[in-house]
Design a protein around this motif. Structure first.
Motif, PDB file in Angstrom:
ATOM      1  N   LYS A   1       0.548  -1.429  -0.427  1.00  0.00           N
ATOM      2  CA  LYS A   1      -0.375   0.030   0.014  1.00  0.00           C
ATOM      3  C   LYS A   1       0.662   1.375  -0.266  1.00  0.00           C
ATOM      4  CE  LYS A   1      -1.895  -1.213   4.218  1.00  0.00           C
ATOM      5  NZ  LYS A   1      -1.256  -2.371   4.292  1.00  0.00           N
ATOM      6  N   SER A   2       1.976   1.060   0.763  1.00  0.00           N
ATOM      7  CA  SER A   2       2.960   2.741   1.045  1.00  0.00           C
ATOM      8  C   SER A   2       3.317   2.783  -0.165  1.00  0.00           C
ATOM      9  CB  SER A   2       3.779   2.574   2.188  1.00  0.00           C
ATOM     10  OG  SER A   2       3.254   2.102   3.371  1.00  0.00           O
ATOM     11  N   THR A   3       3.907   1.585  -0.752  1.00  0.00           N
ATOM     12  CA  THR A   3       4.582   1.839  -2.395  1.00  0.00           C
ATOM     13  C   THR A   3       4.050   2.195  -3.124  1.00  0.00           C
ATOM     14  OG1 THR A   3       6.053   0.045  -1.046  1.00  0.00           O
ATOM     15  CG2 THR A   3       6.396   0.859  -3.705  1.00  0.00           C
TER      16      THR A   3
ATOM     17  N   PHE B   1      -3.424   9.916   1.850  1.00  0.00           N
ATOM     18  CA  PHE B   1      -2.959   9.883   3.702  1.00  0.00           C
ATOM     19  C   PHE B   1      -2.577   8.269   3.577  1.00  0.00           C
ATOM     20  CE2 PHE B   1      -6.200  12.675   3.193  1.00  0.00           C
ATOM     21  CZ  PHE B   1      -5.938  13.718   4.456  1.00  0.00           C
ATOM     22  N   ASP B   2      -1.523   8.484   4.303  1.00  0.00           N
ATOM     23  CA  ASP B   2      -0.851   6.896   4.489  1.00  0.00           C
ATOM     24  C   ASP B   2      -0.632   6.535   6.062  1.00  0.00           C
ATOM     25  OD1 ASP B   2       0.544   4.580   4.432  1.00  0.00           O
ATOM     26  OD2 ASP B   2       2.708   4.768   3.481  1.00  0.00           O
ATOM     27  N   GLU B   3      -1.505   5.455   6.600  1.00  0.00           N
ATOM     28  CA  GLU B   3      -2.016   5.222   7.526  1.00  0.00           C
ATOM     29  C   GLU B   3      -1.814   6.665   8.843  1.00  0.00           C
ATOM     30  OE1 GLU B   3      -0.866   1.655   9.803  1.00  0.00           O
ATOM     31  OE2 GLU B   3      -0.304   0.976   7.581  1.00  0.00           O
ATOM     32  N   PRO B   4      -3.330   7.845   8.539  1.00  0.00           N
ATOM     33  CA  PRO B   4      -2.596   8.821   8.943  1.00  0.00           C
ATOM     34  C   PRO B   4      -3.002   8.824  10.600  1.00  0.00           C
ATOM     35  CG  PRO B   4      -4.468   8.743   8.105  1.00  0.00           C
ATOM     36  CD  PRO B   4      -3.778   8.021   7.502  1.00  0.00           C
TER      37      PRO B   4
HETATM   38 MG    MG Z   1       2.297   0.943   4.988  1.00  0.00          MG
END
Ligand code: MG
Ligand code: ADP
Length: 250
Positions: free
Chosen positions: A40-42, A170-173
Motif C-alpha cells: 500500500k505505501s509503496t 494519507f498513509d495510515e494517518p
Molecule cells: Mg504502509
C-alpha cells in the motif's frame, strides 16, 4: 486525476507491486485496506515519484509522468514538469514528519515559500485559514513537540493543503495515534472529503472507510484483490482473501 497502468515495483529481487491498475476520478474518496506488507505505501510512494516504478505507466492529471519496462525508461521525462505535477499530490504520513525546529505556522508555510515562491505575508494568511479549518488557530506559534499527536497530524494536514494540492494522499494517518486522538484526525479528513477533495487514504479504520469512501480497495500481495463500494467490499466481500483479512481486523 491519477492512473496506474500495470505498475510493477521491485526492490532488488523482491517484487512488491505485481501489476497494479488503478484510476481515480476527481472528487473520489478511495480507501485502501490490506495487510501489512501488501504494497500500500509503496503504491502511494510510486504515485508521487518518491519511488520509481520498475514496469508500467503512471499518469497524473492525464499526463504521463513515468513509463518503464524492465526498469528502463521508455520516455524522456522532464524532471521539472514531473516535479510540478507531483506538487498536485499532497501527502500525509503516519508519523506526521513535521519539522521539529519550526513553529506550527512555519511548518505550514515553508513548502509554498520554497517550492512555489509564495510571498510570506500572503501564504501566512492562507496558513491561518487552514489552521482554523483544522481547529488549531491558537497553536500557530507553538512547536510540534508541545502538541499532541492528533494536533501534530492536523498540522501535517494543513501543511499539505497549503500547497493547494488537487489530491490528498494519507498513509495510515491515525495508526501512530493514541485511540482517544484518532477521532479528531478522522473528523478533519471527513470535513475535507465533504468539501469535495479527491482523497486516497490507506487506513485500518474500517468504520471510517465505510462511512466516507466512495470506493474501497483491498490490496493483497502486491495486487488489487478486490474493489467496490464500501458496502460491496466491507459488508459483502467476494474474495476469500478479503473475507479472511476483514475477519482478522473486525
Ligand atoms: Mg504502509
Ligand atoms: P504496506 O504499506 O502495505 O505495509 P509496503 O509498501 O510498505 O507495504 O511494503 C511492501 C513490501 O516492500 C514489504 O515487504 C517491505 O519490506 C518492502 N519494502 C518497502 N520499501 C522498501 C525499500 N525501500 N527497500 C526494500 N524493501 C522495501
Amino acid at each position: 486525476m491519477v492512473k496506474l497502468v500495470n505498475v510493477h515495483k521491485s526492490f532488488g529481487n523482491l517484487e512488491v507491486l505485481k501489476g497494479v491498475n488503478l484510476e481515480i476520478q476527481s472528487g473520489e474518496v478511495v480507501c485502501i485496506i490490506g495487510a501489512s506488507g501488501s504494497g500500500k505505501s509503496t503504491m502511494l510512494r510510486c504515485l508521487n515519484h518518491l519511488e520509481r516504478i520498475t514496469d508500467g505507466e503512471i499518469y497524473i492529471e492525464g499526463e504521463l509522468t513515468d513509463k518503464r519496462e524492465n526498469n528502463k525508461d521508455l520516455m524522456k521525462i522532464d524532471p521539472a514538469k514531473v516535479q510540478i505535477l507531483c506538487t498536485e499530490l499532497g501527502m500525509v504520513f503516519q508519523n506526521f514528519n513535521l519539522f521539529p525546529h519550526l513553529s506550527v505556522i512555519d511548518n505550514v508555510t515553508i513548502a509554498p515559500i520554497i517550492v512555489k515562491k509564495a510571498k510570506k505575508e500572503e501564504i501566512e494568511k492562507v496558513a491561518l485559514d487552514l489552521l482554523k479549518e483544522v481547529g488549531l488557530s491558537e497553536k500557530k506559534d507553538e512547536y510540534p513537540s508541545r502538541l499532541s499527536g492528533g494536533q501534530q497530524q492536523r498540522v501535517a494536514i494543513a501543511r499539505a493543503l497549503a500547497m493547494n494540492p488537487k489530491i490528498m494522499m494519507f498513509d495510515e494517518p491515525t495508526s501512530a495515534l493514541d485511540p482517544e486522538l484518532v477521532g479528531e484526525v478522522l473528523a478533519t479528513m471527513r470535513h475535507l472529503a465533504e468539501k469535495g477533495m479527491t482523497m486516497i487514504i490507506v487506513t485500518h479504520e474500517i468504520g471510517f472507510a465505510r462511512e466516507v469512501a466512495d470506493r474501497v480497495i483491498f490490496m493483497d500481495q502486491g495486487v488489487i484483490c478486490e474493489q467496490g463500494t464500501p458496502e460491496e467490499v466491507i459488508l459483502h466481500p467476494q474474495e476469500e482473501r478479503t473475507k479472511s483479512f476483514l475477519n482478522k481486523i473486525l
